[in-house]
Design an enzyme around this catalytic site. Structure first.
Site, PDB file in Angstrom:
ATOM      1  N   ASP A 155       0.826  -1.217   0.000  1.00  0.00           N
ATOM      2  CA  ASP A 155       0.000   0.000   0.000  1.00  0.00           C
ATOM      3  C   ASP A 155       0.856   1.261   0.000  1.00  0.00           C
ATOM      4  O   ASP A 155       0.643   2.180   0.805  1.00  0.00           O
ATOM      5  CB  ASP A 155      -0.938   0.000   1.214  1.00  0.00           C
ATOM      6  N   GLU A 204     -11.165  -0.936  -3.694  1.00  0.00           N
ATOM      7  CA  GLU A 204     -10.433  -0.321  -2.585  1.00  0.00           C
ATOM      8  C   GLU A 204      -9.190   0.387  -3.112  1.00  0.00           C
ATOM      9  O   GLU A 204      -8.942   0.436  -4.316  1.00  0.00           O
ATOM     10  CB  GLU A 204     -10.039  -1.401  -1.573  1.00  0.00           C
ATOM     11  N   HIS A 243      -3.002  -1.237  -5.209  1.00  0.00           N
ATOM     12  CA  HIS A 243      -3.019  -0.221  -4.159  1.00  0.00           C
ATOM     13  C   HIS A 243      -1.966   0.850  -4.442  1.00  0.00           C
ATOM     14  O   HIS A 243      -1.006   1.039  -3.711  1.00  0.00           O
ATOM     15  CB  HIS A 243      -2.817  -0.809  -2.776  1.00  0.00           C
ATOM     16  N   ARG A 294       5.057  -8.089  -0.327  1.00  0.00           N
ATOM     17  CA  ARG A 294       4.541  -7.161  -1.322  1.00  0.00           C
ATOM     18  C   ARG A 294       5.527  -6.000  -1.365  1.00  0.00           C
ATOM     19  O   ARG A 294       5.664  -5.253  -0.390  1.00  0.00           O
ATOM     20  CB  ARG A 294       3.123  -6.709  -0.971  1.00  0.00           C
TER      21      ARG A 294
END
Length: 338
Positions: free
Chosen positions: A15, A200, A264, A297
């Site tokens: 993110d 999202e 994201h 990630r």
């Protein structure tokens, strides 16, 4: 030719949010243990990995901000710094809403720093952002257009199938909505409903009189992908009809480059003014256990080109040019970070 940015720009930070201001890049993202908010700063994107990481806030010992601190974003509004983030209560405490559990029980919160330097300044809690109703809410982002601040975020509506839709509202101040929430999109296409029905991680790019509102959909494994809504900057942004949703994803896994589940994202710019797309991605497909506790990630970035008509050419995730963890690793939620 667009410049090539060495990737990953930061290891094990999902993110990712990057803000460029006064010649410096400010970076934040989800900390793998989901227990704090961290910032780092560097003059070049490729120097962020080596930059010292500063903890500006840690989760509470109890209450609605004591568990699973997700997806902080740093913004600059009216001469002050703001961080929006999502937090949940401890698993043994839930909000009084249907079907609540600790994983899908977040709310949006805001921090403010009035000092010039957000890494050394004092951060003050402004509390929960009241989005109009109590349900799973997360991934708030903000943008200012013609002096007006807007908030865009993801939230669950129990009357709509799925975990989250995207909403927009005008702001009275950086922690208070001035208008009711307006739903801009919901998960509906096949690529948005793999594993979870999710929209999202919104982010807004303003360029040449257009707004590009990107978002991510589906579960957070290799199926994760990015979509986009487009609007004219002169339109009524609180009217859903002003936004056009692409029926196809615009940024997806690139197995040929060893990159999976990109999403994201946020936007920043290069020192020469090129638009830069920042996102997280995985480098392997076999995940062990709950993907939430799989820390690999990696935060990546690449220049986003535009065609002769001014439309973004989203392309595909580029291969990594720096070493990154490639083995399967799982972080237990007890705080033991290996």
């Amino acid at each position: 030719m667009p410049e090539t940015i060495p990737n990953p720009i930061v290891l094990q930070r999902a993110d990712p949010c990057v803000l460029r201001r006064d010649g410096q890049y400010y970076f934040t993202g989800s900390y793998p243990l989901y227990d704090r908010i961290v910032l780092r700063r560097a003059e070049r994107l490729e120097d962020l990995q080596a930059a010292p990481e500063v903890t500006i806030w840690t989760k509470h010992s109890e209450g609605p901000q004591s568990h699973l601190i997700w997806a902080p974003e740093i913004h600059r509004v009216n001469g002050a710094w703001y961080v929006y983030y999502a937090a949940a209560p401890n698993p043994d405490v839930t909000f009084d809403v249907p079907d609540a559990d600790d994983t899908f029980n977040h709310r949006v919160f805001c921090l403010e720093c009035l000092d010039d330097d957000p890494l050394t300044g004092t951060w003050t809690e402004k509390g929960q952002v009241d989005t109009g109703w109590e349900s799973f809410a997360l991934d708030a982002t903000s943008f200012v257009l013609d002096g007006t601040q807007y908030l865009v975020w993801a939230q669950q509506d129990f009357a709509v199938k799925g975990h989250s839709n995207l909403y927009i509202a005008r702001m009275e101040n950086p922690w208070t909505l001035a208008t009711p929430a307006v739903m801009l999109c919901k998960p509906e296409f096949d690529w948005e409903i793999v594993g979870f029905w999710v929209a999202e991680g919104p982010s807004v790019l303003q360029k040449d009189g257009c707004l590009y509102l990107t978002y991510s959909a589906s579960a957070t494994g290799i199926e994760y992908a990015m979509g986009v809504l487009t609007a004219s900057a002169s339109a009524d942004l609180l009217d859903p009809a002003s936004w056009t949703k692409s029926p196809e994803p615009v940024f997806t896994s690139a197995p040929e480059n060893g990159i999976y589940g990109p999403g994201h994202n946020s936007f920043t710019e290069s020192p020469s003014g090129e638009t830069v797309l920042v996102y997280h991605a995985r480098t392997y497909t076999e995940l062990v256990g709950n993907p939430l506790w799989e820390p690999n990630r990696q935060a990546c970035a690449q220049v986003l080109p535009f065609d002769e008509d001014g439309n973004p050419v989203w392309g595909t995730p580029l291969p990594l040019t720096r070493p990154a963890p490639s083995g399967v690793e799982v972080l237990p939620p007890d705080g033991t970070m290996r």
